[in-house]
Scaffold this motif. Structure first.
Motif, mmCIF file in Angstrom:
data_model
loop_
_atom_site.group_PDB
_atom_site.id
_atom_site.type_symbol
_atom_site.label_atom_id
_atom_site.label_comp_id
_atom_site.label_asym_id
_atom_site.label_seq_id
_atom_site.Cartn_x
_atom_site.Cartn_y
_atom_site.Cartn_z
ATOM 1 N N GLY A 74 2.078 -6.068 4.446
ATOM 2 C CA GLY A 74 0.828 -5.717 3.785
ATOM 3 C C GLY A 74 1.003 -5.651 2.277
ATOM 4 N N LEU A 75 -0.058 -5.986 1.558
ATOM 5 C CA LEU A 75 -0.084 -5.840 0.102
ATOM 6 C C LEU A 75 -0.924 -4.618 -0.229
ATOM 7 N N ASN A 76 -0.305 -3.620 -0.831
ATOM 8 C CA ASN A 76 -0.989 -2.367 -1.130
ATOM 9 C C ASN A 76 -0.756 -1.966 -2.580
ATOM 10 N N PHE A 77 -1.694 -1.189 -3.112
ATOM 11 C CA PHE A 77 -1.595 -0.787 -4.516
ATOM 12 C C PHE A 77 -0.334 0.026 -4.776
ATOM 13 N N ILE A 78 0.129 0.745 -3.761
ATOM 14 C CA ILE A 78 1.342 1.539 -3.920
ATOM 15 C C ILE A 78 2.539 0.662 -4.277
ATOM 16 N N ASP A 79 2.500 -0.619 -3.887
ATOM 17 C CA ASP A 79 3.604 -1.526 -4.221
ATOM 18 C C ASP A 79 3.764 -1.667 -5.732
ATOM 19 N N THR A 80 2.645 -1.649 -6.464
ATOM 20 C CA THR A 80 2.731 -1.757 -7.921
ATOM 21 C C THR A 80 3.335 -0.498 -8.534
#
Length: 223
Positions: A74-80
């Protein structure tokens, strides 16, 4: 038990890890000898810090853990946040907080003594390291995917879907009741679009704040 919502619009973003040329067989060994492909962050900063590495060491099995052969991340804002250093992780690290695939190997210690999980089970998880062919995941972080739910849907439900679920069902400690007004800030974001729909299911009257560019999408989910 974990519920995979099927009556809400899915606003999550996934990447298929097929470009990693994933193996399709089950490797039951507790020690995987071959290397893996992974996205690695060696220094903090912008997207240019994401580097595809072709010979990243394969994780070794540890007590209380399983090795997952990933199919989706998944791509999530937390990754940034991790990439920029707002959330801490020791460098270098493999980003990605949400993934899913098949159990390739699993420890036999008492963490899994009820045989909840077996090699070959299809699971999703939420722990750092999903942008890779293989991820070492604590057994306590695994959720088995029901046979009637596709893996891409299950992965996309995990971080945003479960966050929205507990925010709209339990974190308010019963202070919200049916027909109460529920204000959701930044309702145009992925998690909050989930939350708006789940709040409607709970019987709340939903209003939200968002940018003008997201107003149409927000109205579509019922805010």
């Amino acid at each position: 038990s974990t519920m995979f919502p099927t009556s809400v619009k899915n606003t999550s973003v996934l990447i298929s890890l097929s470009f990693f040329a994933l193996h399709t067989y089950i490797y039951p060994s507790s020690s995987l000898s071959y290397n893996k492909k992974a996205v690695v962050i060696n220094e903090l900063g912008g997207p240019e810090c994401l580097k595809l590495v072709h010979n990243h060491p394969t994780p070794q099995l540890r007590p209380g853990h399983a090795i997952i052969q990933n199919q989706y991340a998944g791509l999530n804002f937390i990754d940034t946040y991790f990439r920029k250093g707002l959330y801490k992780a020791a460098l270098p690290f493999v980003p990605g907080q949400e993934g899913g695939g098949t159990i390739l190997a699993i420890s036999s210690d008492d963490t899994n003594n009820d045989s909840t999980f077996q090699v070959g089970d299809v699971v999703v998880y939420g722990t750092l390291g999903a942008y890779a062919q293989y991820t070492l995941v604590p057994v306590t972080q695994l959720v088995k995917v029901p046979q009637n739910v596709s893996l891409d849907i299950a992965v996309s439900c995990y971080t945003q879907g479960l966050t929205a679920h507990y925010l709209t069902t339990s974190v308010h400690c019963g202070m919200l009741q049916t027909n109460d007004w529920c204000l959701i800030y930044s309702v145009g974001s992925g998690t909050c679009q989930w939350a708006a729909q789940m709040a409607k299911i709970q019987g709340y009257k939903v209003i939200g704040t968002c940018s003008q560019s997201k107003a149409a999408a927000v109205k579509e989910v019922g805010a």
